[in-house]
Design an enzyme around this catalytic site. Structure first.
Site, PDB file in Angstrom:
ATOM      1  N   HIS A   1       0.851  -1.202   0.000  1.00  0.00           N
ATOM      2  CA  HIS A   1       0.000   0.000   0.000  1.00  0.00           C
ATOM      3  C   HIS A   1       0.878   1.240   0.000  1.00  0.00           C
ATOM      4  O   HIS A   1       1.343   1.710   1.044  1.00  0.00           O
ATOM      5  CB  HIS A   1      -0.935   0.003   1.225  1.00  0.00           C
ATOM      6  CG  HIS A   1      -1.980   1.069   1.158  1.00  0.00           C
ATOM      7  ND1 HIS A   1      -3.336   0.792   1.178  1.00  0.00           N
ATOM      8  CD2 HIS A   1      -1.892   2.417   1.040  1.00  0.00           C
ATOM      9  CE1 HIS A   1      -4.018   1.927   1.087  1.00  0.00           C
ATOM     10  NE2 HIS A   1      -3.152   2.937   1.008  1.00  0.00           N
TER      11      HIS A   1
ATOM     12  N   HIS B   1      -9.563   1.016  -0.253  1.00  0.00           N
ATOM     13  CA  HIS B   1      -9.329   1.732   1.000  1.00  0.00           C
ATOM     14  C   HIS B   1     -10.685   1.673   1.723  1.00  0.00           C
ATOM     15  O   HIS B   1     -11.711   2.041   1.140  1.00  0.00           O
ATOM     16  CB  HIS B   1      -9.030   3.205   0.748  1.00  0.00           C
ATOM     17  CG  HIS B   1      -7.653   3.526   0.232  1.00  0.00           C
ATOM     18  ND1 HIS B   1      -7.163   3.064  -0.950  1.00  0.00           N
ATOM     19  CD2 HIS B   1      -6.669   4.296   0.781  1.00  0.00           C
ATOM     20  CE1 HIS B   1      -5.929   3.549  -1.134  1.00  0.00           C
ATOM     21  NE2 HIS B   1      -5.607   4.291  -0.093  1.00  0.00           N
TER      22      HIS B   1
ATOM     23  N   GLU C   1     -10.683   3.727   6.849  1.00  0.00           N
ATOM     24  CA  GLU C   1      -9.587   4.665   7.122  1.00  0.00           C
ATOM     25  C   GLU C   1     -10.167   5.916   7.778  1.00  0.00           C
ATOM     26  O   GLU C   1      -9.674   6.398   8.772  1.00  0.00           O
ATOM     27  CB  GLU C   1      -8.862   5.046   5.821  1.00  0.00           C
ATOM     28  CG  GLU C   1      -7.717   6.031   6.023  1.00  0.00           C
ATOM     29  CD  GLU C   1      -7.098   6.514   4.705  1.00  0.00           C
ATOM     30  OE1 GLU C   1      -7.753   6.369   3.643  1.00  0.00           O
ATOM     31  OE2 GLU C   1      -5.969   7.042   4.745  1.00  0.00           O
TER      32      GLU C   1
HETATM   33 ZN   LIG Z   1      -3.645   4.970   0.541  1.00  0.00          ZN
END
Ligand SMILES: [Zn+2]
Length: 340
Positions: free
Chosen positions: A19, A198, A201
């Protein structure tokens, strides 16, 4: 282990990073080079300091855009890949699956086809010079809705290149919830591409559930809000759903964690989840992959044996073939045992 010994030892252990955003690997030297080329004047130290003086997410995004703005032609990406190569070598990374986000560059008139030719050339060059494999995932972007994401996916598949392995879903989760992007994931996965998201987050655990259940994302980027949902953590552990965690980035954005010592990476690992360590945007957050391992050791009480497991996880969670994974894991064991 003392810090210097730790860095020199862990550098020698082959690792994968899963990532990382390619423009965020650019070096300050390259920023100076691009600035001079674009503006005809030097980028002063004071301006550099100002560029990196942000302390919140918006400031980081503004700096990121400012760096993107310095690109004037496709060949500027040569600098990025040279910096990526040096970053990978510095950190003992032998396999990297990185994100690229072409939209901002296309908006300024770059040809996507030329960009892919540049990416393919540079990936090949890195492989020839160092033996390191770099694979790329195109960010379809969650910020402008499903149709835009589908158009991006179409552009990717109409211009395939060696090293392109699939799509990522990036951008602000609040603006583009995972649940809206099921169709583009289905298109990618059914066409044989990889697809990661993603999630968790800066939104809660439901975003991760949606990425898993609706998008069938093969890996979760960050996923830190999973710590609020016992069932989700158990589900991810049972199904060994890989998480690409980037602790320094998470502390910077301050959404769910305020310090490395309270980061859920430790809790995820203890629960048997398939977690990996990554950097997200190393230049912008000031932490490279070896720093993330050092932080896990010093601030999350990871033992060497546990960190070895995290390194093995980085290959298990990768999109390498089963035989490549087992060869990589053997190489880890060999390098590890060479210490004795
Ligand atoms: Zn990222």
């Amino acid at each position: 282990m003392e810090k210097a010994e730790f860095y020199s030892f862990y550098k020698r252990i082959p690792k994968a990073e899963l990532h990382i955003h390619i423009e965020a690997v650019i070096s300050k030297d390259s920023i100076r080079t691009l600035y001079l080329k674009k503006n005809g004047t030097a980028f002063s130290d004071a301006e550099m300091e100002k560029l990196f003086s942000y302390s919140d997410l918006n400031g980081f995004i503004a700096a990121f855009l400012q760096v993107q703005d310095l690109f004037t032609e496709v060949s500027d990406f040569d600098l990025v890949f040279e910096d990526l190569k040096n970053y990978l070598l510095r950190n003992g990374i032998v396999h990297c699956e990185a994100f690229f986000a072409p939209s901002a560059f296309i908006k300024k008139g770059f040809s996507y086809r030329e960009m892919t030719e540049n990416f393919a050339k540079n990936i090949r060059k890195i492989k020839e010079e160092t033996g390191i494999t770099v694979w790329l995932l195109g960010d379809v972007s969650r910020t402008f809705g499903l149709e835009n994401a589908e158009n991006n996916f179409k552009m990717f598949t109409e211009n395939p290149f060696d090293g392109f392995i699939g799509i990522g879903l990036g951008g602000a989760e609040s603006k583009g919830p995972s649940k809206d992007f099921g169709p583009v994931f289905e298109q990618a996965l059914s066409a044989g591409y990889h697809a990661v998201a993603h999630a968790g987050e800066d939104e809660g655990p439901e975003s991760i559930w949606d990425a898993i259940k609706i998008c069938h994302a093969q890996r979760i980027g960050h996923g830190i809000s999973a710590v609020q949902d016992e069932k989700l953590m158990d589900f991810c552990a049972e199904n060994q759903i890989p998480f690409e965690v980037a602790p320094t980035s998470n502390v910077f954005t301050k959404k769910y964690v305020k310090s490395l010592s309270e980061h859920p990476f430790r809790a995820f690992f203890d629960r048997g989840m398939l977690v990996t360590l990554n950097t997200d945007d190393p230049l912008f957050f000031g932490a490279e992959l070896l720093d993330e391992y050092w932080n896990a050791c010093t601030q999350m009480n990871f033992t060497d044996e546990e960190l070895k497991q995290v390194i093995l996880n980085s290959f298990k969670a990768s999109f390498l073939s089963e035989s490549e994974k087992s060869a990589a894991c053997s190489a880890v064991e060999e390098a590890w045992n060479a210490r004795k």
